[in-house]
Design an enzyme around this catalytic site. Sequence first.
Site, PDB file in Angstrom:
ATOM      1  N   HIS A  48       0.783  -1.115  -0.080  1.00  0.00           N
ATOM      2  CA  HIS A  48      -0.101  -0.092  -0.010  1.00  0.00           C
ATOM      3  C   HIS A  48       0.915   1.218   0.217  1.00  0.00           C
ATOM      4  O   HIS A  48       2.201   1.187   0.634  1.00  0.00           O
ATOM      5  CB  HIS A  48      -0.887   0.085   1.137  1.00  0.00           C
ATOM      6  CG  HIS A  48      -1.949  -1.102   1.329  1.00  0.00           C
ATOM      7  ND1 HIS A  48      -3.064  -1.079   2.124  1.00  0.00           N
ATOM      8  CD2 HIS A  48      -2.009  -2.181   0.619  1.00  0.00           C
ATOM      9  CE1 HIS A  48      -3.685  -2.135   1.862  1.00  0.00           C
ATOM     10  NE2 HIS A  48      -3.264  -2.951   0.957  1.00  0.00           N
ATOM     11  N   GLU A  50       1.046   3.855   1.841  1.00  0.00           N
ATOM     12  CA  GLU A  50       1.603   4.019   3.061  1.00  0.00           C
ATOM     13  C   GLU A  50       2.845   3.282   3.601  1.00  0.00           C
ATOM     14  O   GLU A  50       3.789   3.709   4.225  1.00  0.00           O
ATOM     15  CB  GLU A  50       0.733   4.135   4.253  1.00  0.00           C
ATOM     16  CG  GLU A  50      -0.494   4.811   3.799  1.00  0.00           C
ATOM     17  CD  GLU A  50      -1.774   4.248   3.285  1.00  0.00           C
ATOM     18  OE1 GLU A  50      -1.601   3.383   2.393  1.00  0.00           O
ATOM     19  OE2 GLU A  50      -3.028   4.252   3.878  1.00  0.00           O
ATOM     20  N   CYS A  78      -5.872   1.847   5.995  1.00  0.00           N
ATOM     21  CA  CYS A  78      -6.378   0.578   6.331  1.00  0.00           C
ATOM     22  C   CYS A  78      -5.904   0.081   7.780  1.00  0.00           C
ATOM     23  O   CYS A  78      -4.968   0.648   8.205  1.00  0.00           O
ATOM     24  CB  CYS A  78      -6.334  -0.585   5.207  1.00  0.00           C
ATOM     25  SG  CYS A  78      -4.545  -1.022   5.153  1.00  0.00           S
ATOM     26  N   CYS A  81      -2.133  -0.768   7.434  1.00  0.00           N
ATOM     27  CA  CYS A  81      -1.099   0.676   7.264  1.00  0.00           C
ATOM     28  C   CYS A  81      -1.312   1.331   8.654  1.00  0.00           C
ATOM     29  O   CYS A  81      -0.318   2.093   9.051  1.00  0.00           O
ATOM     30  CB  CYS A  81      -1.731   1.475   6.198  1.00  0.00           C
ATOM     31  SG  CYS A  81      -1.298   0.741   4.517  1.00  0.00           S
TER      32      CYS A  81
END
Length: 144
Positions: A48, A50, A78, A81
Site C-alpha cells: 500500500h 503508506e 486501512c 497501514c
Amino acid sequence: MEAALAEAIAAARRGEVPVGAVIVDPSSDTVIAAAGNRTRLGRDPTAHAEIVAIRAACACLGQERLCGLDLYVTLEPCPMCAGAIAAARIGRLYYGASDPKSGGVEQGARVFDHPSCHHRPEIYPGLQEEACARLLRDFFAKHR
C-alpha cells in the site's frame, strides 16, 4: 497533499488503486519519501502507498522510527497501514477521503484507539477530501 494526489494519479495510470502517500519533515518542509500503491506491480498485498512510503523513509533516514514526521495520504489508512504508522511513530497523519468500508483510523477497526496500540499520531482527516474521493470514484467507475 498535492504531492500525495500526484502519487495517486501515477498509481492509477499503472492500473493500481489510486492512493498516494508522502512523508514530510515539517521542520524543513522536506519530502522524505513519496509513493503510490504498488500491490499489482509488485504482486505484493502489503505494498500500500503508506507502507511503501514508510519503508522508503526509513531507508532514506537509516532508522526504523519516523518520530516527528508527517504522513499525507489520499485515503484513510486501512488497519494494516494504521499499524505500520503506529510502529513507525509517525507524528501527524493527514488524510483525504474517509474509507467506510476498509478504513482503520476513524472507521472500522480504529487501530489507534485500541489499548494495545503503542502510539497514536495526531490525526487530521478530510484534507482535500473531495479531490481524493473523486479520484477513487472515477477509477472504480472505469474498472467496474
